[in-house]
Enzyme design. Sequence first.
Site, PDB file in Angstrom:
ATOM      1  N   SER A 181       0.848  -1.190   0.000  1.00 49.98           N
ATOM      2  CA  SER A 181       0.000   0.000   0.000  1.00 49.98           C
ATOM      3  C   SER A 181       0.877   1.232   0.000  1.00 49.98           C
ATOM      4  O   SER A 181       2.018   1.200   0.458  1.00 49.98           O
ATOM      5  CB  SER A 181      -0.901   0.008   1.237  1.00 49.98           C
ATOM      6  OG  SER A 181      -1.623   1.223   1.319  1.00 49.98           O
ATOM      7  N   HIS A 182       0.323   2.316  -0.476  1.00 55.21           N
ATOM      8  CA  HIS A 182       1.019   3.597  -0.390  1.00 55.21           C
ATOM      9  C   HIS A 182       1.139   4.068   1.057  1.00 55.21           C
ATOM     10  O   HIS A 182       1.969   4.898   1.382  1.00 55.21           O
ATOM     11  CB  HIS A 182       0.281   4.658  -1.201  1.00 55.21           C
ATOM     12  CG  HIS A 182       0.479   4.497  -2.665  1.00 55.21           C
ATOM     13  ND1 HIS A 182      -0.124   3.505  -3.407  1.00 55.21           N
ATOM     14  CD2 HIS A 182       1.239   5.191  -3.536  1.00 55.21           C
ATOM     15  CE1 HIS A 182       0.243   3.615  -4.667  1.00 55.21           C
ATOM     16  NE2 HIS A 182       1.081   4.637  -4.772  1.00 55.21           N
ATOM     17  N   SER A 183       0.294   3.526   1.914  1.00 56.58           N
ATOM     18  CA  SER A 183       0.269   3.912   3.320  1.00 56.58           C
ATOM     19  C   SER A 183       0.814   2.779   4.187  1.00 56.58           C
ATOM     20  O   SER A 183       0.292   1.655   4.162  1.00 56.58           O
ATOM     21  CB  SER A 183      -1.173   4.220   3.750  1.00 56.58           C
ATOM     22  OG  SER A 183      -1.269   4.284   5.157  1.00 56.58           O
TER      23      SER A 183
ATOM     24  N   ASP B 273      -2.381  -1.887  -3.719  1.00 57.39           N
ATOM     25  CA  ASP B 273      -3.552  -1.015  -3.678  1.00 57.39           C
ATOM     26  C   ASP B 273      -3.796  -0.250  -4.981  1.00 57.39           C
ATOM     27  O   ASP B 273      -4.815  -0.444  -5.626  1.00 57.39           O
ATOM     28  CB  ASP B 273      -3.547  -0.084  -2.462  1.00 57.39           C
ATOM     29  CG  ASP B 273      -2.386   0.879  -2.365  1.00 57.39           C
ATOM     30  OD1 ASP B 273      -1.526   0.924  -3.272  1.00 57.39           O
ATOM     31  OD2 ASP B 273      -2.325   1.617  -1.362  1.00 57.39           O
TER      32      ASP B 273
ATOM     33  N   SER C  17       0.747   2.925  -8.932  1.00 51.87           N
ATOM     34  CA  SER C  17       2.201   2.886  -8.817  1.00 51.87           C
ATOM     35  C   SER C  17       2.676   1.792  -7.863  1.00 51.87           C
ATOM     36  O   SER C  17       3.813   1.331  -7.978  1.00 51.87           O
ATOM     37  CB  SER C  17       2.766   4.245  -8.401  1.00 51.87           C
ATOM     38  OG  SER C  17       2.325   4.617  -7.122  1.00 51.87           O
TER      39      SER C  17
END
Length: 127
Positions: free
Chosen positions: A8-10, A67, A70
């Site tokens: 995930s980006h987070s 997700d 990218s």
Amino acid sequence: MVGLVLVSHSEDIAKGLVELAGQMAGPDVVIHAAGGLPGGGLGTDDDRVRDAIRHADSGDGVVVIGDLGSAILTVRHVLERNFNGRVLLADAPLVEGAVSAAVIASTGADVHDVARAAEEARGANKL
């Protein structure tokens, strides 16, 4: 047993989802998070993805679920240079796919069945 990597980006989302999927699947399924950038920012990092895959791989393969755009590009970049086909990137929703994959992995299913379970979660009705 097939391992899982959640990208995930987070960092918080990835770690929280590892906790959720792990509780659903039980302690035998190895699930690792690869979220965020070093220093705490949003994004994805090749080294984090590569390390998570290595830690999740017990020899039976790894399914990776990401997700957004990218994150998928990052995973593809890592897989092009490493792992010789032992790792599958599932085209699956992150939350539903992770939980489904984790539960199926807990049954001892092979890497293809675990990836398929993640991908089939895309059509799960909620109402």
